[in-house]
Design an enzyme around this catalytic site. Structure first.
Site, PDB file in Angstrom:
ATOM      1  N   SER A  32       0.830  -1.211   0.000  1.00  0.00           N
ATOM      2  CA  SER A  32       0.000   0.000   0.000  1.00  0.00           C
ATOM      3  C   SER A  32       0.865   1.262   0.000  1.00  0.00           C
ATOM      4  CB  SER A  32      -0.896   0.025   1.242  1.00  0.00           C
ATOM      5  OG  SER A  32      -1.865  -0.982   1.161  1.00  0.00           O
ATOM      6  N   ARG A 130     -13.847  -5.935 -11.322  1.00  0.00           N
ATOM      7  CA  ARG A 130     -13.928  -5.310  -9.988  1.00  0.00           C
ATOM      8  C   ARG A 130     -14.647  -3.962 -10.063  1.00  0.00           C
ATOM      9  NH1 ARG A 130      -8.485  -5.816  -6.860  1.00  0.00           N
ATOM     10  NH2 ARG A 130      -9.882  -5.126  -5.195  1.00  0.00           N
ATOM     11  N   ASP A 322      -7.574  -7.677   4.242  1.00  0.00           N
ATOM     12  CA  ASP A 322      -6.579  -8.432   3.465  1.00  0.00           C
ATOM     13  C   ASP A 322      -6.052  -9.657   4.225  1.00  0.00           C
ATOM     14  OD1 ASP A 322      -6.827  -6.621   1.432  1.00  0.00           O
ATOM     15  OD2 ASP A 322      -5.052  -5.466   1.977  1.00  0.00           O
ATOM     16  N   ARG A 353     -13.264 -13.929  -2.437  1.00  0.00           N
ATOM     17  CA  ARG A 353     -12.430 -14.614  -1.436  1.00  0.00           C
ATOM     18  C   ARG A 353     -13.245 -15.430  -0.446  1.00  0.00           C
ATOM     19  NH1 ARG A 353      -7.758  -9.924  -0.711  1.00  0.00           N
ATOM     20  NH2 ARG A 353      -6.541 -10.616  -2.518  1.00  0.00           N
TER      21      ARG A 353
HETATM   22  C1  S3P Z   1      -5.729  -0.919  -0.074  1.00  0.00           C
HETATM   23  C2  S3P Z   1      -6.990  -0.856   0.466  1.00  0.00           C
HETATM   24  C3  S3P Z   1      -7.865  -2.032   0.590  1.00  0.00           C
HETATM   25  C4  S3P Z   1      -7.076  -3.322   0.502  1.00  0.00           C
HETATM   26  C5  S3P Z   1      -6.107  -3.323  -0.634  1.00  0.00           C
HETATM   27  C6  S3P Z   1      -5.124  -2.185  -0.533  1.00  0.00           C
HETATM   28  C7  S3P Z   1      -4.941   0.317  -0.166  1.00  0.00           C
HETATM   29  O1  S3P Z   1      -8.812  -2.005  -0.460  1.00  0.00           O
HETATM   30  O2  S3P Z   1      -7.932  -4.430   0.408  1.00  0.00           O
HETATM   31  O3  S3P Z   1      -5.376  -4.549  -0.683  1.00  0.00           O
HETATM   32  O4  S3P Z   1      -3.716   0.234  -0.393  1.00  0.00           O
HETATM   33  O5  S3P Z   1      -5.528   1.382  -0.001  1.00  0.00           O
HETATM   34  P1  S3P Z   1     -10.164  -1.106  -0.390  1.00  0.00           P
HETATM   35  O6  S3P Z   1      -9.785   0.314  -0.444  1.00  0.00           O
HETATM   36  O7  S3P Z   1     -10.946  -1.544  -1.591  1.00  0.00           O
HETATM   37  O8  S3P Z   1     -10.814  -1.477   0.879  1.00  0.00           O
END
Ligand code: S3P
Length: 436
Positions: A32, A130, A322, A353
């Protein structure tokens, strides 16, 4: 040992059971944070030096897109140098290919929405189903025009001058929040965002690191438009979501001992450590440092007397989104079982998932009850090795490689190369840490 079998298009990894789990690892940089540094470094003025950048394919999709819009990206030893475009992105010659990365597509949409130009985003098969409507709405309210294909990619963003909005985020999503912040950074006037659940705040820290001002007041995040960014030097902390696999593995064996160095422990990502403690892990924090607002530390984890179950719902489910696949994958081995609710978002990740965790647990002989927004997995179960369908989803692949460590017999994971989306070194490290 894990062994790898290849057929024409995909690889199957065979994971043998283990007797223990011990060792020390420094995990690759957080996915992230790497995305945000890639996007903002590519947008800023000057050259950023990013050390321990994620080795996963996803953040490299972010770098690739920034390159396509004029950023210069070079690798110097363990550091990635990104020379930004000084706030003016070039019109890309072709499509912006986001690969498997929803983060790239959603967050970058916010950055280009305020740029004069037309940007067409594409991705792989999984990314193409998605939901993208969630970013289209706020970015159109700000003045961009976005064309989707049935609510999905391919997505075309017609960027231009934007005006700030007051946005009430209808779903808990750091990606949507980030898209709005990145657009707000360049809009006329101020943009504010209210979140019902406090999602990961890496964008807030990264924006401040690159020189932007933003404030959080009365539960709202507020950013003034028209701000410029300047390059940074940064070291990306280790990825907590990758650590989650090994943390869960450490819970499976009585005499386990795992040391993780320079692990990212941002409080909005650290719920996993609370889960590990609640499930019977004993965590010692050996050292903590902070850079650019991100906390990193060295931790040591041992298993306590028993592996116990847990209930996860509400805000917790969103903050652990996650990590839920791997928590579910070790659930049958717990005393008391695991119940997960309020996690419907799991159905629109890189795969469904919930469906895949349920299918694969059953393939290993587990009893599990599927719910629309979660699952119930009784504890005290014995699993046998089985054939796992990764759905080409990195986190499903890695979650079931961990479940395989305590199964009877070997487990075959089909499409195991998916791990490279976030953690290409996963199987190598697993072999080093698992005692066979
Ligand atoms: C992320 C936010 C999450 C997470 C993804 C990474 C991010 O998704 O599931 O793996 O880096 O901001 P969402 O914003 O869809 O919840």
């Amino acid at each position: 040992m894990s062994s790898v079998l290849h057929d024409n298009s995909s690889s199957t990894v065979i994971v043998a059971p283990a007797r223990g789990f011990r060792g020390s690892v420094m995990l690759p940089g957080d996915k992230s944070i790497s995305h945000r540094y890639a996007l903002l470094a590519g947008f800023a003025e000057g050259t950023s030096r990013l050390t321990n950048f994620s080795t996963g394919a996803d953040p490299h999709s972010s770098l690739g897109c920034m390159k396509a819009m004029g950023a210069r990206v070079t690798t110097v030893g363990k550091t990635i140098e990104v020379t930004g475009t000084g706030g003016v992105l070039h019109q890309p010659k072709g499509d912006l290919d986001c690969g498997n990365s929803g983060s790239t597509m959603r967050m970058l949409a916010g950055l280009v929405a305020a740029q004069k130009g037309v940007y067409r985003f594409v991705g792989d098969e999984s990314l193409t189903v998605r939901p993208m409507e969630r970013i289209r709405k706020p970015l159109e309210l700000m003045g961009a025009r976005i064309e989707l294909t049935d609510g999905h990619a391919p997505m075309t963003v017609h960027g231009g001058e934007l005006t700030g909005i007051d946005f009430e985020a209808p779903i808990a999503s750091a990606q949507v929040k980030t898209a709005v912040l990145f657009a707000g950074l360049q809009a006329r006037g101020a943009t504010s965002i209210a979140e019902s659940v406090r999602t990961r705040d890496h964008s807030e820290h990264a924006l401040r690191a690159f020189g932007a001002t933003l404030e959080r007041k009365d539960g709202r995040l507020r950013i003034e438009g028209g701000q410029k960014l300047r390059a940074i030097d940064a070291t990306v902390p280790g990825d907590m979501s990758s650590a989650a696999f090994f943390l869960c593995a450490a819970l499976l064996f009585e005499d386990s001992n795992l040391v993780l160095d320079a692990l990212g422990m941002n409080p909005t990502r650290a719920a996993m450590l609370d889960v590990i403690s609640a499930m019977g892990g004993v965590i010692k924090v050996l050292d903590v440092q902070e850079t650019h607002g991100e906390i990193a530390g060295t931790i040591q984890v041992n298993r306590g007397r028993a592996l116990v179950g847990i209930d996860i719902a509400g805000e917790r489910a969103a903050q652990l989104i996650d990590e839920l696949p791997v928590i579910a994958a070790i659930a049958p081995y717990t005393e008391g079982g695991v119940r997960i609710r309020d996690a419907k978002e799991l159905r629109v990740k890189e795969s469904d998932r919930i469906a895949l965790v349920v299918k694969n647990l059953r393939a290993m002989g587990a009893e599990v009850v599927e719910h629309e927004d979660g699952m119930d997995i009784p504890g005290g179960q014995r699993l046998h090795g089985g054939v796992i369908d990764s759905g080409m989803d990195h986190r499903i692949t890695m979650a079931f490689a961990i479940a395989a460590l305590r199964a009877e017999g070997e487990t075959a994971i089909r499409g195991a190369e998916a791990a490279a989306v976030s953690f290409p070194e996963f199987f190598t490290w697993l072999d080093e840490l698992a005692i066979r």
